[in-house]
Design an enzyme around this catalytic site. Structure first.
Site, mmCIF file in Angstrom:
data_model
loop_
_atom_site.group_PDB
_atom_site.id
_atom_site.type_symbol
_atom_site.label_atom_id
_atom_site.label_comp_id
_atom_site.label_asym_id
_atom_site.label_seq_id
_atom_site.Cartn_x
_atom_site.Cartn_y
_atom_site.Cartn_z
ATOM 1 N N ASN A 233 87.037 39.266 29.139
ATOM 2 C CA ASN A 233 86.282 38.256 28.399
ATOM 3 C C ASN A 233 86.515 36.936 29.127
ATOM 4 O OD1 ASN A 233 85.427 36.312 26.575
ATOM 5 N ND2 ASN A 233 86.361 37.265 24.781
ATOM 6 N N ARG B 248 82.389 40.873 28.772
ATOM 7 C CA ARG B 248 81.599 40.039 27.868
ATOM 8 C C ARG B 248 80.666 39.193 28.727
ATOM 9 N NH1 ARG B 248 83.303 34.498 24.867
ATOM 10 N NH2 ARG B 248 81.510 34.307 23.522
ATOM 11 N N HIS C 215 77.996 34.885 20.277
ATOM 12 C CA HIS C 215 79.110 35.488 19.538
ATOM 13 C C HIS C 215 78.656 36.776 18.832
ATOM 14 C CE1 HIS C 215 80.867 31.171 19.045
ATOM 15 N NE2 HIS C 215 81.503 31.773 20.039
ATOM 16 N N ARG D 172 81.882 20.682 21.063
ATOM 17 C CA ARG D 172 80.401 20.619 21.043
ATOM 18 C C ARG D 172 79.914 20.029 19.728
ATOM 19 N NH1 ARG D 172 79.806 26.882 22.539
ATOM 20 N NH2 ARG D 172 81.850 26.850 23.510
ATOM 21 N N GLU E 113 86.699 41.052 19.524
ATOM 22 C CA GLU E 113 85.597 41.202 20.476
ATOM 23 C C GLU E 113 85.952 42.207 21.570
ATOM 24 O OE1 GLU E 113 85.682 36.804 20.702
ATOM 25 O OE2 GLU E 113 83.528 36.906 20.995
HETATM 26 C C1 LIG Z 1 79.162 31.462 23.166
HETATM 27 C C2 LIG Z 1 80.394 30.687 22.925
HETATM 28 O O1 LIG Z 1 80.358 29.606 22.394
HETATM 29 O O2 LIG Z 1 81.540 31.276 23.282
HETATM 30 P P1 LIG Z 1 83.021 30.682 23.130
HETATM 31 O O3 LIG Z 1 83.262 30.471 21.681
HETATM 32 O O4 LIG Z 1 83.905 31.768 23.727
HETATM 33 O O5 LIG Z 1 83.053 29.402 23.921
HETATM 34 MG MG LIG Z 2 85.984 33.192 21.237
#
Ligand SMILES: CC(=O)OP(=O)(O)O
Ligand SMILES: [Mg+2]
Ligand SMILES: Nc1ncnc2c1ncn2[C@@H]1O[C@H](COP(=O)(O)OP(=O)(O)O)[C@@H](O)[C@H]1O
Length: 403
Positions: free
Chosen positions: A10, A94, A183, A244, A387
């Site tokens: 992953n 992944r 996810h 984010r 996951e």
């Molecule tokens: C798609 C995504 O945001 O993955 P991660 O949470 O692993 O950064």
């Molecule tokens: Mg994660």
């Protein structure tokens, strides 16, 4: 087939999580993590579960994902679990963005690699790392099937009404602009595990899954099929995350460019890396944020409140999308560990049948568990995601079928 082991990689933007499993009983033989790849402080933590020993740590620097994976291969070899083992059946990867094309696990060939590469602009933090992981693994074991398991696959069942942005259809289609969701491996695993916790089959229940890690997303799962999810074209839309922003008015971007004089790349970095919890209070770790809140820190409280407000909005939205909800499941680092987040997210939602029992919510553990009061109309649950296990299961099922 005699080979029964699957290695799962992953690869994230700056980390690699891995697990080696024996699929006869889904037991873990080894697991580990390489963190802060590309930085001077990068390090590898390896846990050889089969050998029964404790974890080993090794400091880098690991300059890139290729160097990190070669170090992982060495650690595994040190335990007699090397990639050269004839017991290895496949390597599962992944892959974050699979576009519309990949709806199920796929054995990687040149065409698949090219498609994952083509999708880099819509998953710039993730797909390049996923590709390096696949290429390095291919170089180490060119004879083995490498299987890509896509974050987007579970969401391909979303109806057009949820997947479409309300923008000009021709323009959107020309550039494949639509909501893909991410996810998905976790949302699939957790929605099924939640049904199991309720003693029902996945086809019998409607579940809202809240995957709250560093990246965070919510999904509405109707009788085992995803009907809406909070991430969109990229993993930037939706909930407030570690770094984010999640949802913003798209005009924020025009404004920052026109009035703030920022470039597109600067705004991209702002929204992906310097926003969310870190942008609001300087920390992206929920443990630290809660500690600061308890000390009366105003910025941390603001960050927590914005995070919870957005989360609550999505719970309400997906309640409406589903019409009837059997369970709300909290998962991933924050969802599994942060009791105050779970409590605050459903506070005041009694009239929807949603509540958290304070004592049950305070219990810690690795097993799926209910935290709603006895007799509640909607079950609220903590359901640890896995996951890597889900990727291994899908990978092994595919290679058994094709062999
Ligand atoms: C798609 C995504 O945001 O993955 P991660 O949470 O692993 O950064
Ligand atoms: Mg994660
Ligand atoms: N005990 C805890 N209490 C509160 N939050 C936690 C705890 N442990 C982990 N977390 C949160 O989980 C986040 C990591 O979640 P994880 O699902 O591992 O994310 P990712 O897979 O995106 O790296 C951390 O940034 C932290 O905010």
């Amino acid at each position: 087939m005699s080979a029964t082991r699957v290695l799962v990689l992953n690869s994230g933007s700056s980390s690699v999580k891995y697990q080696l499993l024996d699929m006869r009983d889904s037991s873990r033989l080894a697991s580990g993590l390489v963190e802060r790849i590309g930085e001077r402080t990068s390090r590898l933590k390896h846990t050889p579960l089969a050998a029964g020993g404790g974890s080993r740590e090794r400091s880098g620097p690991f300059a890139d994902h290729d160097a990190a994976l070669k170090a992982v291969a060495q650690e595994l070899a040190g335990d007699g679990l090397g990639l050269d083992s004839p017991e290895l059946a496949a390597i599962g990867h992944r892959v974050v963005h699979g576009g519309r094309h990949f709806t199920r696990p796929t054995v990687v060939d040149d065409a698949v690699l090219a498609e994952i590469e083509r999708l880099i602009p819509v998953a710039p933090l993730h797909n390049p790392a996923n590709l390096t992981g696949i290429r390095t693994a291919m170089a180490l074991r060119p004879d083995l099937p490498q299987v890509a398991v896509f974050d987007t696959a579970f969401h391909t069942t979303m109806p057009e009404s949820a997947a479409r942005y309300a923008i000009d259809v021709e323009t959107a289609d020309a550039h494949r602009v639509r909501r893909y969701g991410f996810h998905g491996t976790s949302h699939a695993y957790v929605s099924r595990a939640t049904a199991k916790l309720l003693g029902r089959s996945p086809e019998e229940v409607n579940v809202i899954v809240l995957h709250l890690g560093n990246g965070a997303s919510a999904s509405a799962v109707e009788r085992g099929r995803c009907v809406d999810t909070s991430m969109g074209l990229t993993p930037l839309e939706g909930l407030v995350m570690g770094t984010r922003s999640g949802d913003v008015d798209p005009a924020v971007i025009f404004h920052l460019a026109r009035v703030g004089g920022m470039s597109i790349d600067e705004i991209d970095a702002l929204l992906n890396k310097k926003s969310g919890l870190v942008g609001l209070c300087g920390d992206n770790d929920m443990r630290e944020i809660r500690r600061r809140v308890d000390e009366g820190d105003e910025r941390a409280k603001l960050a927590f409140d914005v995070y919870i407000h957005r989360l609550k909005k999505y719970i309400g939205a997906y309640y409406a999308v589903l019409g009837h909800v059997d369970a709300v499941a909290f998962t991933a680092g924050v969802g599994e560990n942060a009791a105050p987040v779970r409590e605050a997210a459903v506070a005041g939602l009694d009239s929807l049948g949603l509540a958290v029992d304070e004592e049950l919510n305070a219990v810690r553990g690795d097993e799926p568990r209910l935290i709603s009061p006895a007799g509640a109309r909607v079950a609220v649950a903590v359901v640890p995601t896995d996951e890597e296990l889900e990727i291994a299961t899908q990978t092994y099922a595919l290679v058994k079928k094709t062999n």
